[in-house]
Structure formats: structure tokens, C-alpha cells
Design a protein around this motif. Structure first.
Motif, short mmCIF file in Angstrom:
data_model
loop_
_atom_site.label_atom_id
_atom_site.label_comp_id
_atom_site.label_asym_id
_atom_site.label_seq_id
_atom_site.Cartn_x
_atom_site.Cartn_y
_atom_site.Cartn_z
N VAL A 26 23.86 1.63 -38.50
CA VAL A 26 24.29 0.76 -37.40
C VAL A 26 23.54 -0.56 -37.52
CG1 VAL A 26 24.41 0.47 -34.91
CG2 VAL A 26 24.74 2.75 -35.92
N THR A 27 24.30 -1.66 -37.64
CA THR A 27 23.68 -2.98 -37.79
C THR A 27 23.68 -3.72 -36.46
OG1 THR A 27 25.82 -3.97 -38.39
CG2 THR A 27 24.44 -3.15 -40.18
N MET A 28 22.61 -4.48 -36.27
CA MET A 28 22.48 -5.30 -35.06
C MET A 28 21.94 -6.69 -35.46
SD MET A 28 23.49 -3.84 -32.28
CE MET A 28 22.62 -4.79 -31.01
N PRO A 29 22.72 -7.73 -35.22
CA PRO A 29 24.11 -7.72 -34.78
C PRO A 29 25.02 -7.38 -35.96
CG PRO A 29 23.41 -9.96 -35.17
CD PRO A 29 22.20 -9.10 -35.41
N SER A 30 26.27 -7.14 -35.70
CA SER A 30 27.20 -6.84 -36.78
C SER A 30 27.56 -8.10 -37.56
CB SER A 30 28.47 -6.19 -36.21
OG SER A 30 29.09 -7.05 -35.27
N GLU A 31 27.41 -9.25 -36.91
CA GLU A 31 27.71 -10.54 -37.53
C GLU A 31 26.96 -11.63 -36.78
OE1 GLU A 31 31.88 -11.96 -38.82
OE2 GLU A 31 31.59 -12.90 -36.87
N VAL A 32 26.51 -12.65 -37.51
CA VAL A 32 25.80 -13.78 -36.88
C VAL A 32 26.62 -15.04 -37.09
CG1 VAL A 32 23.73 -15.21 -36.88
CG2 VAL A 32 23.54 -12.74 -37.25
N VAL A 33 26.98 -15.69 -36.00
CA VAL A 33 27.65 -16.99 -36.05
C VAL A 33 26.72 -17.97 -35.37
CG1 VAL A 33 29.65 -18.34 -35.39
CG2 VAL A 33 29.93 -15.93 -36.00
N ASN A 34 26.07 -18.81 -36.17
CA ASN A 34 25.00 -19.66 -35.64
C ASN A 34 25.31 -21.12 -35.90
OD1 ASN A 34 22.37 -21.09 -35.44
ND2 ASN A 34 21.61 -19.04 -35.03
N ASN A 35 25.42 -21.89 -34.84
CA ASN A 35 25.65 -23.33 -35.00
C ASN A 35 24.52 -24.16 -34.38
OD1 ASN A 35 26.10 -22.93 -32.30
ND2 ASN A 35 28.28 -23.45 -32.33
#
Length: 270
Positions: A26-35
């Protein structure tokens, strides 16, 4: 018929049992969207390992990250990205050292980082001008645009209109301008790339020179040579009459001397 049903039920139970015993990460977070280029912490939690955990480490784009290894038999591993920017964007993998190894991925997506090959370009009038921008952020851009910038006003350049041609790949865009015009084409241009996180841009200043501009240094040398030759010619022309006069006086002086010598010899003979 009943036998077939029983076999089917047995297979379903076996598959369910195997699924329950398969390792799960289990990954945390599943995805990183960073601006905003802030700090990001990645975490993986392993359950149902197939064998004891001998350690773990992290990889980015298929390469092991230095100082990310953990030799303890932990089923939880974390990795901190101090600043989610151009250098840190990509696909991260948490790898657990079981038999066999198991891993899971987390994408770190950042804004496009656009950079012009040259921030100042020069071209000659009527020649072809070429402006180039590149982007190596993750994910790569899905769209490129070019603008002509005049003050606060930006005008979108459409591919195939007038003398403009735009050729783009995900990581690079090239603007070609045919038959450069000093009045129309000189100035600032902006290349803008867009991915799913947002947009990034850079500017290029284009200078257009007259075709005669390349001849000015040569013409300057020619002018210097002409001036030098003229000065030498005038100097020589003014100098020659003086030399002729000096030569005539010298011949007259020699003639008078010779005549006196002859008179002296005649008197001695008498």
C-alpha cells in the motif's frame, strides 16, 4: 455435472486463498501532483510477504537512490523529497528484499521546466530564423505553444501561417521563421509547454540584422587602406619636386668644381 461444479468451487477457493496470501504493498500517497515545489514524503507498507524481509531501498526511474537502503526487516519504508521540482519529478519505486523481491511505484508529477537553448538569437535579413526550447520535467508536456511578445501583449503563433513553422516533440519545440524581416520579426518570443500539472515558459530575444551588416567590417578595412594609399601618394607627390631641385643643384656644383680644377691644372702647366 455435480462433479464439475464441485471442481469449479474448489478452484475458486484455491484462487481466493492464493490471492489472500499474495504480498500487497500500500503506497501513500498513490500519486503526487506538486505545483508548489514543497516537501513530499513517500511511504510503502508491505503486507503478506512471501518470505522474511531482509531490508528495503528506493529507486527512481530504475536507478537505486543513494542512502535510501534499510537493512532492518521492516515492512514499512519511507522516503522524503525535500523539494518536488525539475530534478525530483519522476517514478519512484519502493523495493522490499523478499524472495522474490516485490516493489510498487509512486509517480511524482511536477510543473514543466522550460528552457530556451539560447536566450538571445541573431539572424540576417531574408535568412531563416530558428528558435528552440526544451523541457525535461516529469511528466513531459502534452502541448507546446509559441507567442510573439510586444510589451504586455502576447500574440499566438499558428503553425503554417505566413512564414512560421512549429515542430514539436514531447521534450522539445522548434519555431522556424522564413525570410526574416527586420521590422516584423525582431523582438521577444515566448515558448510555453503544458502538462497535466500546469504550464511553464521561457523567452527568447531575436535580433535581425541587415544583410549589409556583415559587410561593414570589410568596408571599414577597405576604407582604411584607401585612406592610407591616398596619404602616401600625396606625400610622394609633394616630395618629388624637392628631390629634382636638389639633384640639379648637385650637378651644377660638380660642374663648377670640375671647371676650377681644369684651370688650376692649366696654370700649373704654364
Amino acid at each position: 455435472m455435480a462433479l464439475l461444479v464441485s471442481l469449479g468451487a474448489l478452484l475458486a477457493c484455491l484462487c481466493a486463498a492464493n490471492a489472500m496470501t499474495d504480498p500487497v504493498i500500500v503506497t501513500m500517497p498513490s500519486e503526487v501532483v506538486n505545483n508548489t515545489e514543497t516537501t513530499v514524503r513517500l511511504s510503502c507498507n508491505l503486507t503478506n510477504p512471501t518470505s522474511p524481509v531482509a531490508g528495503s531501498h528506493w529507486e527512481k526511474d530504475g536507478k537505486k537512490i543513494e542512502n535510501s537502503a534499510d537493512t532492518k526487516p521492516n515492512t514499512v519504508t519511507q522516503y522524503t523529497i525535500s523539494k518536488a521540482d525539475l530534478q525530483s519529478g519522476g517514478v519512484y519505486y519502493c523495493v522490499f528484499l523478499t524472495s522474490p523481491k516485490v516493489n510498487s511505484s509512486i509517480e511524482v508529477k511536477v510543473l514543466p521546466h522550460v528552457k530556451a537553448y539560447k536566450h538571445s538569437e541573431q539572424g540576417n535579413e531574408n535568412d531563416k530564423g530558428v528558435l528552440t526550447c526544451a523541457c525535461h520535467s516529469y511528466p513531459l508536456p502534452t502541448d507546446w505553444q509559441w507567442f510573439k511578445v510586444i510589451g504586455d501583449k502576447k500574440t499566438l503563433i499558428t503553425n503554417g501561417t505566413e512564414r512560421f513553422e512549429v515542430r514539436s516533440t514531447p521534450d522539445k519545440s522548434i519555431l522556424s521563421i522564413g525570410e526574416l524581416d527586420i521590422e516584423k520579426d525582431a523582438g521577444d518570443y515566448e515558448c510555453l509547454a503544458t502538462n497535466e500539472v500546469g504550464s511553464g515558459s521561457d523567452k527568447i530575444q531575436l535580433r535581425v540584422r541587415s544583410r549589409l551588416a556583415a559587410l561593414w567590417p570589410f568596408l571599414g578595412i577597405v576604407a582604411e587602406v584607401i585612406i592610407l594609399v591616398t596619404v602616401i601618394f600625396i606625400y610622394e607627390k609633394r616630395r618629388k619636386p624637392d628631390e629634382i631641385t636638389d639633384g640639379t643643384q648637385y650637378r651644377k656644383s660638380n660642374a663648377a668644381t670640375n671647371h676650377k680644377d681644369q684651370n688650376v691644372r692649366q696654370r700649373n702647366c704654364n
